[in-house]
Scaffold this motif. Structure first.
Motif, mmCIF file in Angstrom:
data_model
loop_
_atom_site.group_PDB
_atom_site.id
_atom_site.type_symbol
_atom_site.label_atom_id
_atom_site.label_comp_id
_atom_site.label_asym_id
_atom_site.label_seq_id
_atom_site.Cartn_x
_atom_site.Cartn_y
_atom_site.Cartn_z
ATOM 1 N N ASP A 278 -20.269 57.562 -29.410
ATOM 2 C CA ASP A 278 -20.522 55.785 -29.401
ATOM 3 C C ASP A 278 -19.828 55.141 -30.192
ATOM 4 N N TYR A 279 -18.802 55.211 -30.718
ATOM 5 C CA TYR A 279 -18.269 54.104 -31.199
ATOM 6 C C TYR A 279 -17.505 53.266 -30.649
ATOM 7 N N PRO A 280 -16.471 53.964 -29.462
ATOM 8 C CA PRO A 280 -15.783 53.647 -28.333
ATOM 9 C C PRO A 280 -17.079 52.837 -27.561
ATOM 10 N N LEU A 281 -18.366 53.402 -27.571
ATOM 11 C CA LEU A 281 -19.098 52.547 -26.931
ATOM 12 C C LEU A 281 -19.978 50.968 -27.177
ATOM 13 N N LEU A 282 -20.100 51.144 -28.576
ATOM 14 C CA LEU A 282 -20.232 49.985 -29.713
ATOM 15 C C LEU A 282 -18.860 49.567 -29.003
ATOM 16 N N LEU A 283 -17.505 49.865 -29.131
ATOM 17 C CA LEU A 283 -16.859 48.746 -29.173
ATOM 18 C C LEU A 283 -16.381 47.820 -28.088
ATOM 19 N N GLY A 284 -17.029 48.761 -26.716
ATOM 20 C CA GLY A 284 -17.242 47.979 -25.190
ATOM 21 C C GLY A 284 -18.402 47.545 -25.149
ATOM 22 N N SER A 285 -19.020 47.354 -25.976
ATOM 23 C CA SER A 285 -21.017 46.511 -25.990
ATOM 24 C C SER A 285 -20.559 44.951 -27.396
ATOM 25 N N ALA A 286 -19.124 44.905 -27.448
ATOM 26 C CA ALA A 286 -19.211 43.920 -28.810
ATOM 27 C C ALA A 286 -18.632 42.991 -27.864
ATOM 28 N N ASP A 287 -19.161 41.820 -28.266
ATOM 29 C CA ASP A 287 -18.605 40.476 -28.486
ATOM 30 C C ASP A 287 -17.393 39.942 -28.995
ATOM 31 N N LEU A 288 -17.432 40.300 -30.257
ATOM 32 C CA LEU A 288 -15.802 39.750 -30.972
ATOM 33 C C LEU A 288 -15.863 41.004 -31.983
ATOM 34 N N GLY A 289 -14.644 41.229 -32.270
ATOM 35 C CA GLY A 289 -13.963 42.274 -33.342
ATOM 36 C C GLY A 289 -13.508 41.350 -34.210
ATOM 37 N N VAL A 290 -13.124 42.093 -35.368
ATOM 38 C CA VAL A 290 -12.759 41.319 -36.455
ATOM 39 C C VAL A 290 -12.037 41.912 -37.881
ATOM 40 N N CYS A 291 -10.622 42.019 -38.339
ATOM 41 C CA CYS A 291 -9.571 43.071 -37.503
ATOM 42 C C CYS A 291 -10.164 42.560 -39.759
ATOM 43 N N LEU A 292 -9.456 43.180 -40.967
ATOM 44 C CA LEU A 292 -9.201 42.507 -41.908
ATOM 45 C C LEU A 292 -8.101 43.826 -42.622
ATOM 46 N N HIS A 293 -8.113 44.500 -41.519
ATOM 47 C CA HIS A 293 -6.339 45.252 -42.122
ATOM 48 C C HIS A 293 -5.472 44.948 -42.568
ATOM 49 N N LYS A 294 -4.577 44.860 -43.907
ATOM 50 C CA LYS A 294 -3.303 44.420 -44.626
ATOM 51 C C LYS A 294 -2.760 45.156 -44.478
ATOM 52 N N SER A 295 -1.422 45.374 -44.334
ATOM 53 C CA SER A 295 -0.888 46.620 -43.829
ATOM 54 C C SER A 295 0.001 46.428 -45.564
#
Length: 391
Positions: A278-295
């Motif tokens: 379901d995870y790739p399906l939800l990514l492919g359905s969303a309008d915008l992604g947000v990433c808060l990863h700080k290496s």
């Protein structure tokens, strides 16, 4: 590492995939490392003789040293796939000057030099490995698997209906004018002919994924959402938001408590653990992604953004040193430094939503035409020749 295993198997190589669980308690750490080293070495010496041992780092303590010993025993070649430095992740909890962190740093540099070949995930890490560790590496950028792609509208509807059984934000906000319609918060299907359309006045779907660890500060997103709610209350024509934050991790309960204290009228937040399919399906359905990863090292890139781009999903990502190797500001997404910048970006991108114009649409269009390499193609070009040197 799972991608490496699949690529090797795809080329007819026999693969033995070994791993171990990580524990968080400092007082148990030394004993745990010793026990893990014994267990890992015992297991590695029981498998069929390998030509190569491919090791992902981190975690590298004790696996780099154990893998090196096993290579001596088997007369195999050791390949380290550097995704980050383990000691920098450890420093998030204990500080850079903690004795354990310093020991881990020394260990990683010493045993890392004993490898036969090295892969890394950014050019910045490639340079750092050479300058600071005298390790020569080949850059293999993380790439999305083939199943990360835009989700057809019919599959979107099926996914939303499935998630609506457990999560309130996916349930319809209004009754359908037709008695034959099956509705979610985002889609509507005519049960007579199976035709699916997007619901009029639907909310925007914002998604982020996380392992809920110290290198991601989700208070930045929560503060930005408070500003977004304020913009709507002030009369700015913005859509309601459904914010989905997926994943498991040690800080999930802490952030869920913060989320429960928020009282939004126009924003709904849920933190599901999704089934793998379901995870790739939800990514492919969303309008915008947000990433808060700080290496933790400033040298690795967030895999979640790689997957989002595979789904042609534009991203707002928090700035760190080598992020430009993946996120091209104003081309496939936006880079922000704090919650104020993120709030302004959300306002700009969603103003007049869901019209098919503006930056959000342009970012998605750029991702569609970019024709980025997928994992299999990238692996065949970079890693396969490396393995062929001794075959």
């Amino acid at each position: 590492m799972q991608y490496h295993a699949l690529s090797l198997a795809r080329h007819g190589r026999g693969v033995a995939l070994l791993g171990y669980l990580l524990g968080p308690k400092l007082l148990q750490y030394v004993i745990k490392v010793i026990v893990q080293a014994i267990q890992l070495l015992y297991t590695m010496l029981k498998i069929d003789q390998p030509s190569y041992i491919l090791l992902q780092n981190p975690p590298g303590l004790p696996s780099i040293a154990v893998a090196w010993v096993a290579c001596l025993f088997w007369r195999s070649k050791l390949i380290i796939d550097w995704h980050n430095y383990g000691y920098t992740i450890m420093s998030l909890s204990h500080g850079r000057n903690h004795p354990l962190v310093q020991i881990a740093k020394w260990y990683e540099k010493l045993f890392g030099r004993l490898s036969d070949y090295n892969l890394c995930v950014t050019n910045a890490m490639k340079e750092d490995l050479w300058v600071n560790c005298n390790i020569k590496a080949v850059t293999l950028y993380d790439k999305p698997a083939s199943y990360f792609k835009e989700t057809p509208l019919e599959l979107q509807h099926q996914l939303y209906m499935k998630l609506a059984k457990d999560y309130e934000p996916f349930k319809p906000r209004t009754e359908s004018v037709s008695s034959n319609a099956e509705m979610s918060a985002f889609t509507e299907m005519d049960e007579k002919n199976g035709h699916v359309i997007k619901t009029r006045g639907r909310p925007a779907l914002l998604i982020s994924s996380t392992s809920w660890t110290e290198d991601e500060d989700f208070s930045v997103l929560l503060k930005a959402l408070e500003d977004y709610e304020r913009y709507i209350n002030e009369g700015v024509k913005l859509p309601s938001l459904v914010c989905v934050i997926t994943g498991k991790g040690p800080l999930k309960d802490y952030y869920n408590r913060l989320i429960n204290k928020l009282h939004f009228k126009h924003i709904q937040i849920c933190t599901p653990w999704l089934e793998a399919e379901d995870y790739p399906l939800l990514l492919g359905s969303a309008d915008l992604g947000v990433c808060l990863h700080k290496s933790s090292s400033g040298l690795d890139l967030p895999m979640k953004v790689v997957d989002m781009f595979g789904c042609c999903l534009p991203v707002c990502a928090i700035h760190f040193e080598c992020l430009h190797e993946l996120v091209k500001h104003n081309e496939n997404g936006l880079i922000f430094r704090d919650s104020n910048e993120l709030a302004e970006q959300l306002k700009m991108l969603f103003l007049g939503f869901p019209k098919l114009e503006g930056k959000l649409h342009n970012f998605r269009k750029n991702l569609r035409v970019s024709k980025q390499l997928r994992w299999d193609e990238s692996w065949d070009q970079t890693v396969l020749p490396l393995l062929g040197q001794n075959d």
